[in-house]
Design a protein around this motif. Structure first.
Motif, PDB file in Angstrom:
ATOM      1  N   SER A  53       0.844  -1.047  -0.058  1.00 36.59           N
ATOM      2  CA  SER A  53      -0.099  -0.014   0.183  1.00 36.59           C
ATOM      3  C   SER A  53       0.863   1.217  -0.208  1.00 36.59           C
ATOM      4  N   LYS A  54       0.388   2.187  -0.712  1.00 30.90           N
ATOM      5  CA  LYS A  54       1.218   3.610  -0.585  1.00 30.90           C
ATOM      6  C   LYS A  54       0.577   4.289   0.704  1.00 30.90           C
ATOM      7  N   ASP A  55      -0.132   3.875   1.309  1.00 29.36           N
ATOM      8  CA  ASP A  55      -0.582   4.680   2.434  1.00 29.36           C
ATOM      9  C   ASP A  55       0.135   4.361   3.688  1.00 29.36           C
TER      10      ASP A  55
END
Length: 282
Positions: free
Chosen positions: A167-169
């Motif tokens: 995830s980029k989060d």
């Protein structure tokens, strides 16, 4: 025929991602900062040859074994040797490995390499780290193969794993101060603390709903403690990261000992930032 088409489409969608050649070439690299990134990222802890001490640990010849439920992973030679290490790589290939878990020859790396955390690294830190890497000693020791059996030895399946668990989060989205933001970068990205301190699901993905909540030791002995429930004062956490000594007059051991050695090389402000992040979890 339809099944083959679906399988081919799946492999195409989950193929290893890469940065374009030259994507980071415009950055002016600072190897001094790269050295700080090197220690914060723990590269030496996994890739130094077993039994090495002192300056010899900077020769990242690999060879350490890391057992898991999916097999035993052997840390590869990542020294600047052009034949047996990564000395023949470009900066973009280095960045692709860190950010996407993709090899220069188009394969997925196993997530024993914590690229799910390194994916959050900044372009500048990657460029600086690569500049520092050029000054490390090369090793001509060949990398050893992983001891992973079927079906986990099918690397193509890792594309699907990445879709599920990369995830980029950030895990912690609400950050109250710049100090805690720096701590988040050190804990969630460079230090990849969640790789050991967070439990995993049946597929080996991190259970981020129980972030830093403690986990079974992959060696099968004992449990890695929860950081989310740690009741130490922030000053005690920072002191532990510098010295390895706990408020209860115990000392760091096992895989945590080299982590402390790495963090002791960082500025005091970074250790304080990690402590502030851990306290913010509570």
């Amino acid at each position: 025929m339809a099944a083959l088409c679906v399988a081919a489409a799946g492999l195409f969608v989950t193929r290893p991602a890469k940065l374009p050649d030259g994507a980071l070439d415009g950055l002016s690299a600072d190897p001094a900062n790269g050295e700080q990134v090197f220690y914060a990222a723990g590269c030496i802890s996994c890739h130094a040859a077993p039994g090495t001490t002192g300056p010899a640990k900077l020769t990242l010849a690999g060879g350490q074994a890391f057992p898991s439920d999916f097999g035993t992973f052997i840390a590869p030679n990542i020294s600047p040797d052009p034949d047996h290490g990564i000395g023949g790589w470009t900066l973009s290939e280095f960045a692709s490995a860190l950010r996407y878990g993709s090899s220069p020859d188009g394969q997925h790396y196993y997530p024993a390499f914590p690229y799910t955390a390194y994916a959050h690294m900044t372009d500048q830190d990657i460029a600086d780290l690569w500049a520092f890497w050029q000054g490390l000693p090369p090793s001509d020791v060949p990398s050893q193969p992983h001891q992973v059996g079927f079906p986990f030895n099918i690397r193509a399946s890792l594309g699907g794993w990445k879709m599920l668990f990369m995830s980029k989060d950030w895990v912690v989205a609400d950050i109250p101060s710049p100090e805690v933001e720096r701590g988040r970068y050190l804990v969630e990205a460079l230090g990849h603390c969640g790789e050991c301190h967070t439990p995993r699901n049946a597929l080996g993905g991190l259970d981020t709903a129980n972030w830093l909540g403690g986990a079974p030791n992959p060696s099968g002995s004992g449990k890695i403690p929860s950081l989310a429930a740690l009741d130490w004062a922030a000053s005690d956490i920072a002191y532990y990261l510098e010295t390895g000594f706990t408020p209860d007059f115990d000392s760091a051991g096992g895989h945590m000992a080299p982590v402390v050695q790495n963090f002791a090389r960082l500025p005091a402000a970074d250790r304080d930032a990690v402590a502030a992040y851990i306290k913010a979890l509570q």
